[in-house]
Each structure stands twice: as C-alpha cells, then as structure tokens.
Design a protein around this motif. Sequence first.
Motif: not given
Length: 464
Positions: A281, A277, A444, A200-202, A428-430, A273
């Motif tokens: 991202e 965001t 992560t 979902w995220d880091s 993660d998303p990045h 979301y």
Amino acid sequence: MTSTPTPDQKLVDAAEGGISAALADLGRLVRIPGIAWPAFDQDQLVRSAEAIAQLARDTGVFDEVRIHRAAIPGTDEVGQPGILATRAARNGRPTVMLYAHHDVQPPGDDALWETPPFEPTVRDGRLYGRGAADDKAGVMAHIASLRALQETIGSDLDLGIVLYIEGEEEFGSRSFTQFLEDNAEAMRSDVIVVADSGNWDSETPAVTVSLRGNAKFHLKVRTLDHASHSGMFGGAIPDAMLATIKLLSTLWNDNGSVAVAGLTVRDAETPQYDEATLRAETGLLDGVTPIGDGTILSRIWNKPSITVTGIDHTSVAAASNTLSPEVTVVVSARIAPGQDATAAYEAIKAHLEAHNTFGAQLTFGEVDCGDGFLVDTSGWAVEAARDAMRDGYGKDPVDYGVGGSIPFIADLVQRYPGAQILVTGVEDPHARAHSPNESLHLDTFRHAVISETLLLGRMNARQD
C-alpha cells in the motif's frame, strides 16, 4: 408477475443510475486547479466554488445555496470560498450536515505524474487526477446521493440537509471556526457526515472512529551571523546544517519511534495488518524496513509520529563550500487521539530546547495545532451508517483509525456537542492522496454513493 420495488431498491436503482453523470461532473471539477496556497491562482477556487454551488442548486433539494467567505481570526484576511446549502427539516425529521472540501493539494512535480494532474484520466478502473479522490470525490458522493434522494422521494423529502463544502481544508481551515460562528444556526445539525476519510480496501467500507491530531511548526536554527568558507573554518565551528541534523536526530529512537517525553500513546486494539500489506500500500522499497514498535496499525493510528516536511537551505545545484549560517525546517507531528495538540507541541518544543547540543539560536514560528478525535459509537447514526455500508458494499464495515488529521472535527464537536459525527470516505489505500498519480477507485465510489443514498433515505423515514 412483477414485484413492486422496495423503498431501498428504488434508492439503490437511482444511485446506480446516476453514477455516470456524477463521474462526468467529477471530471469537470478535477479540471479546475483550486489550490488554497497563496502562490497559486486564487481565481480557480472561485471557479470551483461556483461550479459546486450550481451543482447543489440543480439537485432541487435546497431552500438556499450561497457562497460564503469568513474572516481569518487574528488577521485582516478572509478565507477561501465555501459553499453552504440548506434545507429546513420538516415533520420532525432530523437534520444532517454533509461535509467535504473542494480545494486540493498542489500537484508537486508534474514529471512524476503519468498523466497531467488536472486532466482526469480513466485507466484500470481508476480515475486519475489531483482531487479525484481527496476530496472532490467526497463532494460528488454527496451531490450524487442528493440527486438520487430527490429522484426517489421528491416532495416527500422531510430530512433537513446542510451541505457544506469547504474551500481551504488543505491549507489549514484557517477561517473554519469563524465560518461556523457566522452560520451557527444555519448549520446546526443532528448528524454530521464528513466525507474525507478512507476505507479498509477498495471493496471493504470503513467507519472512521479515531483520528490523530497534529502539531506543525517552523524551526529556524541559526549559528553564525554570516556564511563562512567551509575549508577555512570547518571543524571548529558548527554550521547551521550540522546543528540542525544533530538536533532533529534526537526526536527519534534508533528504531524510528518518537523519543519525545510528554507525547502520549492511545491504548487500543487494532485489526490484523501485516508488513506485506504495508509494503503493497505504500511502495516501501525492498530492503527498507518499517519503523516504530508495536503492531503496525498501532503505530499509524494510536502513536505519535514526527516528520520533517520542508527545508530552506541551499539547493544541490547551487551548493558551494560554505558554512551555512541558518536553516529553517518544517516539523509536522501527528498526535495520538486523546492528547491535547497544544500540549504536544509544547513537549516537542521543550525537547528541542533541551537537546540543543551546540547552543544554536532556535526560533519557533508558524505554529498550527489541531486536536485529534475519538468517535462516540453508541449513537443510532453510527449503527445506521454501518447498516447502509453493509448493504451498499455487500460487506461488513470495519471500524477504522486514521493516522492523518481532520482538526476541524473538534471544532464541530465544540460548536454542536449533541451532534453525532460520522467520518466516512471514498478513498482506498491505493488512492495516493497528496501524492503524484492520485486516483479514485471507480467501484469504491459507486458503493459509497449507494451507501450514502441508503443512509439518507432511511434517515428521511426515521421516526424518533
């Protein structure tokens, strides 16, 4: 008075203690440019496979480790080298398959990378390099977890383990089904952990519960038997580029949603979301609006999308005043979970044939279809994975949908219908997988290794 560490604490300590070594090995793997596209040096994939096979042997876990190539069905070719390491279950314990892949995407334009794509570089808590996240980090998460398992449990390790590291996932897994056929019994497992997804995220882990399918094909549009002067005949005859632009534009509604009849939508709720965001991202530029309708995550997880990912036409540098006779494009569609990918391709093909305004000659080829996947979350393994993630990350995991595709999971389900599938990951998303400046968030990775170590350690202690 010092208390005796619990079995879980021993696992966590061993996983934590092995992170530095795992990242060093990951850096060495990132330096190997193993790309399955024929235009690249295929010897690098052999180097990569040999390096990972040695890492597997060095864990001391496996009865057998070997590198295997399987035939590509319908051709005279063989696929890229995969690593298969096996350990038989003991004392009635289950067998778990750990999947990842060692091939990577081509780097693209080197000028877009802030540091060389195959030179691992750490900055701001991230490891940069092609494959640092997708999916050599998945490979090393498995290896690091197995090291920690061997260190803490050793001769008491009864869990059956299959480690399968594929060599051509980014190139369509062309020999995957044959690989399964060749090694069906050796790979038979009760639980399959696919480390090729995201979080979902880091800081917040995710269990992937849905994946879209894919339908990719080449479309050749031909209107002339030879090129002509655009000044002499332009305005009277349609060149191939005009016909292609007009035809492709019919695939989308004005808001960017897909306009093809016969493509389905999955009806499922999605978490909150927002657009901010999404912008953060993805790098969506100021003034550019998102496309589609419904919640943002429903567009990504549960609805079809169509993207033109390649085009063969005259380059800008070589452009002249010429009416082009033909254009070839690559069309890549993502299919809602639950729809048959071949049926979706046929719907897109029928749409293009029906909307061929100028009567251009259309040729379809290089068709590649893969079905999506919906995870059965009722089994014990999914709950065990959630518990391990909760303890490994210190946060409750999120049930997560993925807009991308991992078509071979459908092959695993067909081959091993009783196996429980867990789709996890270290991204993660990045992470920018498939893009310049791909990277792995180091913390992560640490949490992912701890979580997998806990999951495997607890499975080893499981009494059915």
